[in-house]
Design a protein around this motif. Structure first.
Motif, mmCIF file in Angstrom:
data_model
loop_
_atom_site.group_PDB
_atom_site.id
_atom_site.type_symbol
_atom_site.label_atom_id
_atom_site.label_comp_id
_atom_site.label_asym_id
_atom_site.label_seq_id
_atom_site.Cartn_x
_atom_site.Cartn_y
_atom_site.Cartn_z
ATOM 1 N N HIS A 1 0.831 -1.202 0.000
ATOM 2 C CA HIS A 1 0.000 0.000 0.000
ATOM 3 C C HIS A 1 0.865 1.251 0.000
ATOM 4 O O HIS A 1 1.860 1.306 0.692
ATOM 5 C CB HIS A 1 -0.878 0.018 1.260
ATOM 6 C CG HIS A 1 -1.799 -1.136 1.367
ATOM 7 N ND1 HIS A 1 -2.876 -1.311 0.540
ATOM 8 C CD2 HIS A 1 -1.794 -2.189 2.222
ATOM 9 C CE1 HIS A 1 -3.510 -2.431 0.882
ATOM 10 N NE2 HIS A 1 -2.869 -2.977 1.895
ATOM 11 N N PRO A 2 0.446 2.236 -0.720
ATOM 12 C CA PRO A 2 1.139 3.531 -0.608
ATOM 13 C C PRO A 2 0.953 4.098 0.798
ATOM 14 O O PRO A 2 -0.065 3.828 1.439
ATOM 15 C CB PRO A 2 0.423 4.423 -1.631
ATOM 16 C CG PRO A 2 -0.423 3.537 -2.455
ATOM 17 C CD PRO A 2 -0.666 2.294 -1.670
ATOM 18 N N ALA A 3 1.914 4.865 1.237
ATOM 19 C CA ALA A 3 1.797 5.504 2.538
ATOM 20 C C ALA A 3 0.635 6.488 2.516
ATOM 21 O O ALA A 3 0.308 7.033 1.454
ATOM 22 C CB ALA A 3 3.091 6.236 2.874
ATOM 23 N N PRO A 4 0.028 6.730 3.662
ATOM 24 C CA PRO A 4 -1.066 7.706 3.707
ATOM 25 C C PRO A 4 -0.653 9.059 3.137
ATOM 26 O O PRO A 4 -1.461 9.729 2.479
ATOM 27 C CB PRO A 4 -1.381 7.820 5.199
ATOM 28 C CG PRO A 4 -0.949 6.527 5.783
ATOM 29 C CD PRO A 4 0.230 6.077 4.975
ATOM 30 N N VAL A 5 0.588 9.447 3.389
ATOM 31 C CA VAL A 5 1.042 10.725 2.846
ATOM 32 C C VAL A 5 0.967 10.708 1.320
ATOM 33 O O VAL A 5 0.523 11.663 0.683
ATOM 34 C CB VAL A 5 2.486 11.023 3.311
ATOM 35 C CG1 VAL A 5 3.077 12.157 2.499
ATOM 36 C CG2 VAL A 5 2.498 11.353 4.792
ATOM 37 N N ASP B 1 -11.557 8.797 3.103
ATOM 38 C CA ASP B 1 -11.393 9.451 4.408
ATOM 39 C C ASP B 1 -10.595 10.744 4.273
ATOM 40 O O ASP B 1 -10.905 11.750 4.909
ATOM 41 C CB ASP B 1 -10.683 8.506 5.384
ATOM 42 C CG ASP B 1 -11.566 7.323 5.766
ATOM 43 O OD1 ASP B 1 -12.799 7.437 5.623
ATOM 44 O OD2 ASP B 1 -11.019 6.289 6.202
ATOM 45 N N LEU B 2 -9.562 10.678 3.448
ATOM 46 C CA LEU B 2 -8.737 11.882 3.258
ATOM 47 C C LEU B 2 -9.555 13.024 2.680
ATOM 48 O O LEU B 2 -9.386 14.180 3.059
ATOM 49 C CB LEU B 2 -7.566 11.561 2.322
ATOM 50 C CG LEU B 2 -6.371 10.896 2.993
ATOM 51 C CD1 LEU B 2 -5.442 10.305 1.937
ATOM 52 C CD2 LEU B 2 -5.624 11.896 3.868
ATOM 53 N N CYS C 1 -7.274 1.062 0.325
ATOM 54 C CA CYS C 1 -6.724 2.378 0.005
ATOM 55 C C CYS C 1 -7.803 3.310 -0.543
ATOM 56 O O CYS C 1 -7.727 4.523 -0.353
ATOM 57 C CB CYS C 1 -5.557 2.251 -0.979
ATOM 58 S SG CYS C 1 -4.078 1.614 -0.159
ATOM 59 N N GLN D 1 -10.702 3.375 0.581
ATOM 60 C CA GLN D 1 -11.327 3.892 1.800
ATOM 61 C C GLN D 1 -10.479 5.019 2.394
ATOM 62 O O GLN D 1 -11.008 6.058 2.822
ATOM 63 C CB GLN D 1 -11.466 2.752 2.821
ATOM 64 C CG GLN D 1 -12.214 3.165 4.076
ATOM 65 C CD GLN D 1 -13.645 3.580 3.773
ATOM 66 O OE1 GLN D 1 -14.451 2.776 3.308
ATOM 67 N NE2 GLN D 1 -13.956 4.839 4.001
ATOM 68 N N VAL D 2 -9.169 4.815 2.409
ATOM 69 C CA VAL D 2 -8.291 5.867 2.940
ATOM 70 C C VAL D 2 -8.447 7.146 2.105
ATOM 71 O O VAL D 2 -8.523 8.258 2.645
ATOM 72 C CB VAL D 2 -6.817 5.398 2.940
ATOM 73 C CG1 VAL D 2 -5.901 6.543 3.366
ATOM 74 C CG2 VAL D 2 -6.633 4.209 3.869
ATOM 75 N N LEU E 1 -0.969 8.861 -0.484
ATOM 76 C CA LEU E 1 -2.376 8.904 -0.879
ATOM 77 C C LEU E 1 -2.917 10.332 -0.754
ATOM 78 O O LEU E 1 -3.685 10.790 -1.605
ATOM 79 C CB LEU E 1 -3.200 7.934 -0.023
ATOM 80 C CG LEU E 1 -2.924 6.450 -0.293
ATOM 81 C CD1 LEU E 1 -3.637 5.574 0.729
ATOM 82 C CD2 LEU E 1 -3.333 6.057 -1.711
ATOM 83 N N ALA E 2 -2.504 11.014 0.298
ATOM 84 C CA ALA E 2 -2.970 12.393 0.482
ATOM 85 C C ALA E 2 -2.458 13.278 -0.645
ATOM 86 O O ALA E 2 -3.175 14.143 -1.157
ATOM 87 C CB ALA E 2 -2.506 12.926 1.833
ATOM 88 N N GLU E 3 -1.227 13.064 -1.029
ATOM 89 C CA GLU E 3 -0.684 13.852 -2.144
ATOM 90 C C GLU E 3 -1.357 13.490 -3.457
ATOM 91 O O GLU E 3 -1.569 14.345 -4.319
ATOM 92 C CB GLU E 3 0.840 13.633 -2.230
ATOM 93 C CG GLU E 3 1.573 14.308 -1.083
ATOM 94 C CD GLU E 3 3.053 13.956 -1.033
ATOM 95 O OE1 GLU E 3 3.819 14.754 -0.466
ATOM 96 O OE2 GLU E 3 3.442 12.891 -1.556
#
Lengths: 256, 217
Positions: A7-11, A45-46, A39, A41-42, A13-15
């Motif tokens: 999975h990509p890091a949340p950061v 959420d983001l 992801c 879902q993440v 995904l946020a970017e």
């Protein structure tokens, strides 16, 4: 977990959500997200974060000590404005910052606690906020004689040097006259900023307490020296201050 | 449309005009009217009460002096708001010029935001989530918190925030993205999303324990 690899890091995904990934990363992230419900879902959420932040209450009750400080600053600015207009823009603010009661600093060390207070007590700003902050956090108008002597808390000027130097220089002759007038005013009207305000100072210097009044960023405590038939006006930070927290050289006027 | 309020209340602009004309009480009234809003801006932007109080005072003195130059193409509140934001940015720069505290600026070791598990329809829990969010905001490094507050909390367009911060828009966006990633666990409690690579939130004890269970939404 999925065929798309780690999975990509949340950061990341946020970017990705914000559209700031470079093309290659964006492509690989997109193809991962397509295949990965976790992801996705993440990502959902983001997208909800800005909305949650936007929903934070637009107002927070300003703590009483901050409000009192603003009032005092504005009053000082009025006083200043009636003498000189415009002029140097930094004198008063700089003078103020150094002169403002150090209790504010003490109170400030509870930033997050303060937030807790505001949420817990809701609208009215929380009467316990100051007490939650512990000793030293009393507001300008409430400190009375309680923190007499060397109260706790960061009461020393941050810039190392004597807290007096700068203030003394910036006190002009007109300020001395003002202090003298205010000293006479306290004598005539027997004003008290709070019951017992200035008693610590009176005890320290061994003179009789006449009264006190808010003056600029601090408190003018008026003492009487019966032997010399003189009044002493001492400008200090708070009602509980001693000479260690003088904001100006004392002025003396004859007992009217 | 009629105005529902029967009480004659001077408008913000009236107060400002009166202040400029020498009314000694007008400015104080204006400040009293808006200080809670402005305090929220300062406190969230700076994440520290002491700094926020300094910034708010600087801002109000500044507004006091510049009132004569206010032009009514914007609302007084917008004008005050902007002055507070600018004072906050000055503070941030001022603080940045001081010897740094041990917080590194890549934010990697910023205390993780620990998810609290809660049911969001409970008002008390909502409040608690708000508190968590406020605290979490305060723990972000300045370089991330300030853009995030400007853009997400205060609603400034990215371009405006970029201009205020003197940063490229892309940098503002990317800092906001990083900050949001740190806040994410708060909003998606119990859902760790990508396993094992959440930003360091495994070494920090949960500030709030709401008991087990209860995924949000």
């Amino acid at each position: 977990m999925t065929s798309a690899g780690t999975h990509p890091a949340p950061v990341t995904l946020a970017e990705y959500v914000e559209g700031v990934l470079d093309d290659d990363s964006a492509r690989s992230t997109a193809s991962h997200v397509d295949e990965c419900p976790t992801c996705r879902q993440v990502v959902d959420d983001l997208r909800g974060v800005p909305a949650a932040l936007r929903d934070l209450p637009a107002e927070m009750p300003v703590p009483e000590h901050v409000s009192a400080r603003l009032t005092a600053a504005i009053a000082a600015e009025h006083a200043r404005g009636s003498q000189t207009h415009a002029g140097d823009d930094h004198g008063t603010v700089a003078w103020f910052r150094r002169g403002v009661p150090r209790a504010v600093a003490a109170a400030a060390s509870i930033a997050v606690l303060g937030l807790a207070g505001y949420i817990a007590v809701g609208g009215d700003g929380g009467p316990d906020e100051a007490t939650t902050a512990g000793s030293g956090a009393e507001s300008l108008s409430e400190s009375a004689g309680e923190n007499a002597g060397s109260g706790p808390g960061p009461r020393v000027a941050e810039d190392g040097g004597s807290p007096l130097d700068g203030q003394m220089q910036e006190l002009e002759a007109s300020t001395v006259t003002e202090l003298e007038q205010a000293t006479r005013g306290v004598w005539e009207n027997r004003t008290e900023m709070a019951p017992g305000c200035g008693s610590a100072l009176a005890d320290q210097v061994g003179l009789e307490l006449v009264g006190s009044v808010e003056h600029g960023s601090g408190v003018l405590v008026v003492l009487e020296n019966p032997d010399a038939a003189q009044l002493e006006g001492r400008l200090v930070s708070t009602c509980g201050s001693t000479t260690a927290e003088a904001l100006a050289a004392p002025v003396t006027v004859p007992v009217p | 449309m009629t105005r529902p309020s029967p009480a004659p209340r001077p408008s913000d602009e009236d107060l400002l005009r009166r202040h400029v004309a020498g009314d000694a009480d007008a400015f104080g009234e204006l400040v009293a009217r808006h200080q809670d809003r402005l305090w929220a801006v300062a406190l969230r932007t700076l994440g520290d009460q002491h700094d926020a109080a300094d910034a708010l005072q600087d801002a109000m003195i500044n507004a006091f002096r510049r009132a004569g130059s206010f032009r009514s193409e914007s609302a007084v509140t917008t004008w005050l708001h902007r002055i507070v934001v600018n004072a906050c940015l000055d503070r941030v720069r001022h603080n940045a010029a001081r010897p740094a505290d041990p917080v590194a600026f890549d934010g990697s070791e910023v205390p993780g935001v620990t998810p609290s598990t809660m049911a969001v329809d409970d008002p008390a829990e909502r409040t608690s989530m708000r508190l968590d969010l406020e605290q979490a905001l305060a723990t972000l490094p300045d370089e991330q918190r300030v853009p995030l507050v400007l853009v997400d909390v205060e609603g400034y367009p990215v371009a405006d925030a970029a201009q205020m911060l003197d940063l490229p828009a892309g940098t503002v966006k990317s800092r906001c993205a990083r900050a949001r990633a740190k806040l994410l666990p708060l909003l998606a409690p119990g859902r760790s999303g990508t396993t094992g690579n959440q930003p360091g939130n495994d070494d920090v004890p949960s500030p709030t324990t709401h008991g087990p269970g209860g995924e949000q939404r």
